[in-house]
Design a protein around this motif. Structure first.
Motif, PDB file in Angstrom:
ATOM      1  N   VAL A 105       5.696  -3.950   0.478  1.00  0.00           N
ATOM      2  CA  VAL A 105       4.291  -4.341   0.519  1.00  0.00           C
ATOM      3  C   VAL A 105       4.065  -5.181   1.769  1.00  0.00           C
ATOM      4  O   VAL A 105       4.625  -6.265   1.891  1.00  0.00           O
ATOM      5  CB  VAL A 105       3.890  -5.134  -0.740  1.00  0.00           C
ATOM      6  N   ARG A 106       3.272  -4.655   2.689  1.00  0.00           N
ATOM      7  CA  ARG A 106       2.942  -5.384   3.915  1.00  0.00           C
ATOM      8  C   ARG A 106       1.527  -5.928   3.808  1.00  0.00           C
ATOM      9  O   ARG A 106       0.558  -5.180   3.828  1.00  0.00           O
ATOM     10  CB  ARG A 106       3.066  -4.456   5.125  1.00  0.00           C
ATOM     11  N   LYS A 138      -6.316  -4.225   3.320  1.00  0.00           N
ATOM     12  CA  LYS A 138      -7.658  -4.335   3.895  1.00  0.00           C
ATOM     13  C   LYS A 138      -8.158  -5.769   3.897  1.00  0.00           C
ATOM     14  O   LYS A 138      -8.814  -6.203   4.844  1.00  0.00           O
ATOM     15  CB  LYS A 138      -8.609  -3.436   3.118  1.00  0.00           C
ATOM     16  N   ASP A 139      -7.847  -6.514   2.831  1.00  0.00           N
ATOM     17  CA  ASP A 139      -8.296  -7.903   2.737  1.00  0.00           C
ATOM     18  C   ASP A 139      -7.177  -8.893   3.041  1.00  0.00           C
ATOM     19  O   ASP A 139      -7.308 -10.083   2.779  1.00  0.00           O
ATOM     20  CB  ASP A 139      -8.882  -8.186   1.362  1.00  0.00           C
ATOM     21  N   GLY A 140      -6.057  -8.374   3.572  1.00  0.00           N
ATOM     22  CA  GLY A 140      -4.935  -9.230   3.918  1.00  0.00           C
ATOM     23  C   GLY A 140      -4.101  -9.668   2.743  1.00  0.00           C
ATOM     24  O   GLY A 140      -3.239 -10.535   2.882  1.00  0.00           O
ATOM     25  N   SER A 141      -4.316  -9.050   1.583  1.00  0.00           N
ATOM     26  CA  SER A 141      -3.561  -9.450   0.403  1.00  0.00           C
ATOM     27  C   SER A 141      -3.336  -8.248  -0.493  1.00  0.00           C
ATOM     28  O   SER A 141      -4.269  -7.494  -0.787  1.00  0.00           O
ATOM     29  CB  SER A 141      -4.319 -10.534  -0.368  1.00  0.00           C
ATOM     30  N   ALA A 142      -2.097  -8.053  -0.926  1.00  0.00           N
ATOM     31  CA  ALA A 142      -1.755  -6.986  -1.866  1.00  0.00           C
ATOM     32  C   ALA A 142      -0.795  -7.543  -2.888  1.00  0.00           C
ATOM     33  O   ALA A 142       0.140  -8.267  -2.550  1.00  0.00           O
ATOM     34  CB  ALA A 142      -1.129  -5.801  -1.144  1.00  0.00           C
ATOM     35  N   GLY A 143      -1.010  -7.219  -4.159  1.00  0.00           N
ATOM     36  CA  GLY A 143      -0.153  -7.711  -5.234  1.00  0.00           C
ATOM     37  C   GLY A 143       0.726  -6.623  -5.798  1.00  0.00           C
ATOM     38  O   GLY A 143       0.681  -5.469  -5.367  1.00  0.00           O
ATOM     39  N   ASP A 174      -2.242  -2.381  -6.985  1.00  0.00           N
ATOM     40  CA  ASP A 174      -1.112  -1.476  -6.859  1.00  0.00           C
ATOM     41  C   ASP A 174      -0.382  -1.674  -5.546  1.00  0.00           C
ATOM     42  O   ASP A 174      -0.990  -1.745  -4.479  1.00  0.00           O
ATOM     43  CB  ASP A 174      -1.622  -0.039  -6.962  1.00  0.00           C
ATOM     44  N   SER A 175       0.921  -1.770  -5.629  1.00  0.00           N
ATOM     45  CA  SER A 175       1.742  -1.947  -4.430  1.00  0.00           C
ATOM     46  C   SER A 175       2.107  -0.635  -3.775  1.00  0.00           C
ATOM     47  O   SER A 175       2.601  -0.625  -2.654  1.00  0.00           O
ATOM     48  CB  SER A 175       3.021  -2.695  -4.796  1.00  0.00           C
ATOM     49  N   GLY A 176       1.889   0.458  -4.456  1.00  0.00           N
ATOM     50  CA  GLY A 176       2.228   1.752  -3.879  1.00  0.00           C
ATOM     51  C   GLY A 176       3.121   2.553  -4.809  1.00  0.00           C
ATOM     52  O   GLY A 176       3.676   2.042  -5.779  1.00  0.00           O
ATOM     53  N   GLU A 177       3.219   3.836  -4.501  1.00  0.00           N
ATOM     54  CA  GLU A 177       4.048   4.746  -5.280  1.00  0.00           C
ATOM     55  C   GLU A 177       4.676   5.771  -4.356  1.00  0.00           C
ATOM     56  O   GLU A 177       4.295   5.911  -3.190  1.00  0.00           O
ATOM     57  CB  GLU A 177       3.216   5.448  -6.349  1.00  0.00           C
ATOM     58  N   TYR A 178       5.625   6.520  -4.922  1.00  0.00           N
ATOM     59  CA  TYR A 178       6.301   7.554  -4.161  1.00  0.00           C
ATOM     60  C   TYR A 178       5.677   8.915  -4.434  1.00  0.00           C
ATOM     61  O   TYR A 178       5.179   9.197  -5.519  1.00  0.00           O
ATOM     62  CB  TYR A 178       7.780   7.604  -4.526  1.00  0.00           C
ATOM     63  N   GLY A 179       5.729   9.769  -3.437  1.00  0.00           N
ATOM     64  CA  GLY A 179       5.415  11.175  -3.605  1.00  0.00           C
ATOM     65  C   GLY A 179       6.713  11.966  -3.653  1.00  0.00           C
ATOM     66  O   GLY A 179       7.716  11.523  -4.214  1.00  0.00           O
TER      67      GLY A 179
END
Length: 535
Positions: free
Chosen positions: A436-437, A442-447, A458-463
């Motif tokens: 997680v970068r 977009k708002d400078g913050s990701a959880g 959401d931090s992301g998922e794999y394809g």
């Protein structure tokens, strides 16, 4: 495999590459400038890989192949939510053709790679202007040399809004709004449609599918089956999985006289069973039952037909794959069930993995075993992987099962993992985790959610995770698609050449069908190269 290419790769020759970049996302990709030209194994993208390898797999190397921030000739960029994928050798040159689903952009891209996997150009072969736009989830390349038939075909699975598998010619000129629907496979919430190799069942066409659904009949394991040759994609019949045995609720004594061995019982006629009627590690007889006239049904009609035949209910069947190697191996099918999350009152909170061993003489019958479960403290409380959260994609090699998480709706407090398991689920290790970068958010913050299952951001998922070792001539080489959902930018809108917002009536009709609205997506994607991942 191309012998000359293999010799060049093993000789360590390296080629320098360049591409246009979006200034906001410039990294130091491209490898060491002092290296000679000509290698696969360097960063091709301007964005560093968005995964981190765990220490016990420190022999695995990761390189970025392409990211949404990369701009190829013709202002081509891949859209967000990279999911299903397939790779072919280019019959017209020394390079490759890479097909990639962009799930939340309702599109499929074709990226042309050179002999060192460097992206050189791309185009959209499907976009959101198509009449039956859908979230294009997992995908599988039907390869004539493996699966049979006269030609290669990319199978792109439509999960929401419209419900056909789309069959796209990977070599044909791009017609992004053409009708690619494979009506004979039926309408489901398709996560993937996976053909078995032609020699698994000689002279027959076998396609196993996952139905990513949690409503009415809930999720199904599907079968498209034809005895009219190994590539009959129009004249087959549709079947769904049904239990012949389930857990009786009783246990037999083990060697220490403890009641730990689950006892099976025959399934009762007219009764519908679900995952709560199974026990981890126990093996049950199963069968496929026909959905008569299934190809002519709408999705709603298909749901009712599945209920009528007492199809086995799973809590959202996700990706499907088969064991590589011998013909016998190819009849071993694995699939992921993502679960629904805690506190939903279902029979599968955190997700499960299954092995389906199809019988040698016919794919209509077989044995099913739940080999991995995250339900250690919920549901049947028989789980064996307490960290598991929403398994989604799956990749099966000859020796391992790779399980990719999607904590998109519920979380155990960590970013998405990829696990490596042995073939029976008894030994499972974490290979990597999603990065997680905050500077890309977009708002400078990701959880990353919370450890009680609540969803924050959401931090992301794999394809897709696909093994390309045999194509590039280097063992243990894979491509992995990444969906960093926190990476959003207005610059990523309309990358497929069509703005979905110009179709308000279709958006409203889709909202009514699914109870949520499609949207013009603004996410980024990335695809990475993995070197040294055991297979």
């Amino acid at each position: 495999m191309r012998t000359l290419k293999t010799l060049l790769l093993l000789g360590g020759l390296v080629v320098a590459t360049s591409c246009n970049q979006i200034d906001d996302f410039i990294g130091d990709g491209g490898g060491d400038d002092e290296e000679p030209a000509g290698t696969i194994f360097e960063n091709k993208s301007n964005l560093e890989p968005l995964v981190s390898i765990m220490p016990q797999f420190n022999f695995v190397e990761v390189y970025s192949l392409i990211s949404t921030s990369d701009v190829l000739p013709g202002n081509f960029q891949i859209a967000g939510a990279a999911d299903g994928a397939g790779l072919l050798e280019d019959p017209n040159g020394d390079g490759y053709i890479f097909m990639l689903n962009c799930e939340d952009d309702y599109s499929v891209v074709r990226v042309h790679l050179d002999e060192y996997l460097t992206p050189v150009s791309g185009e959209y072969v499907l976009n959101s202007g198509v009449a039956d736009f859908a979230r294009q989830c997992s995908g599988t390349m039907w390869e004539r040399d493996i699966h049979g038939g006269p030609s290669d075909l990319y199978l792109s699975a439509s999960e929401n809004f419209n419900y056909d598998v789309k069959g796209i010619d990977p070599y044909a000129p791009a017609t992004p709004t053409a009708d690619f629907g494979m009506d004979a496979l039926g309408e489901f919430h398709w996560e993937n449609a996976v053909p078995l190799p032609r020699d698994a069942y000689n002279g027959r066409t076998v396609i196993i599918g996952g139905d990513d659904d949690n409503s009415l009949s809930e999720g199904q394991v599907t079968l498209y089956y034809s005895e009219n040759g190994d590539a009959d994609l129009n004249g087959g019949k549709i079947y769904v999985l049904r239990a012949k045995e389930v857990h009786s609720g009783e246990f037999a004594p083990d060697e220490d006289d403890n009641l730990t061995i689950p006892i099976n019982m025959d399934a009762e006629p007219g009764v519908t069973y679900n995952e709560g009627d199974l026990y981890l590690g126990a093996t049950y007889d199963v069968e496929f039952v026909e959905i008569e006239n299934g190809a002519d049904m709408t999705r709603e009609e298909m749901e009712n037909a599945c209920i009528a035949v007492n199809a086995f209910q799973f809590m959202r069947v996700e990706d499907v794959d088969y064991q590589k190697g011998s013909d016998a191996n190819n009849r071993n099918v694995y699939f992921a069930v993502t679960g629904r999350g805690p506190g939903r009152g279902t029979y599968n909170d955190w997700g499960t993995i299954y092995k389906l061993e199809l019988d040698e003489d016919s794919p209509m019958t077989g044995k099913m075993t739940q080999i991995i479960s995250g339900n250690t403290d919920t549901n049947n409380m028989d789980g064996n992987l307490a960290s598991l959260q929403s398994p989604d994609n799956i990749c099966v090699t000859e020796n391992f099962v790779y399980i990719q998480e999607d904590p998109n709706s519920f979380s155990r407090g960590h970013t998405a993992y990829i696990y490596q398991s042995d073939l029976d689920g008894s030994t499972t290790k974490v290979v990597m985790e999603f990065v997680v970068r905050q500077d890309l958010a977009k708002d400078g913050s990701a959880g990353i959610g919370t450890d009680n299952g609540e969803f924050e951001r959401d931090s992301g998922e794999y394809g897709a995770l696909i093994d390309i070792s045999d194509k590039v001539g280097v063992p243990d080489t894979f491509l992995l698609a990444l969906q960093p959902h926190y990476w959003e930018s207005d610059d990523f809108l309309n990358l497929d050449g069509h703005d979905l917002r110009t179709r308000p009536d279709d958006i409203e009709a889709a909202r009514v069908r699914e109870n949520f609205s499609p949207r013009e997506d603004d996410q980024g994607s990335q695809v990475v190269i993995l070197r040294g991942l055991p297979r």
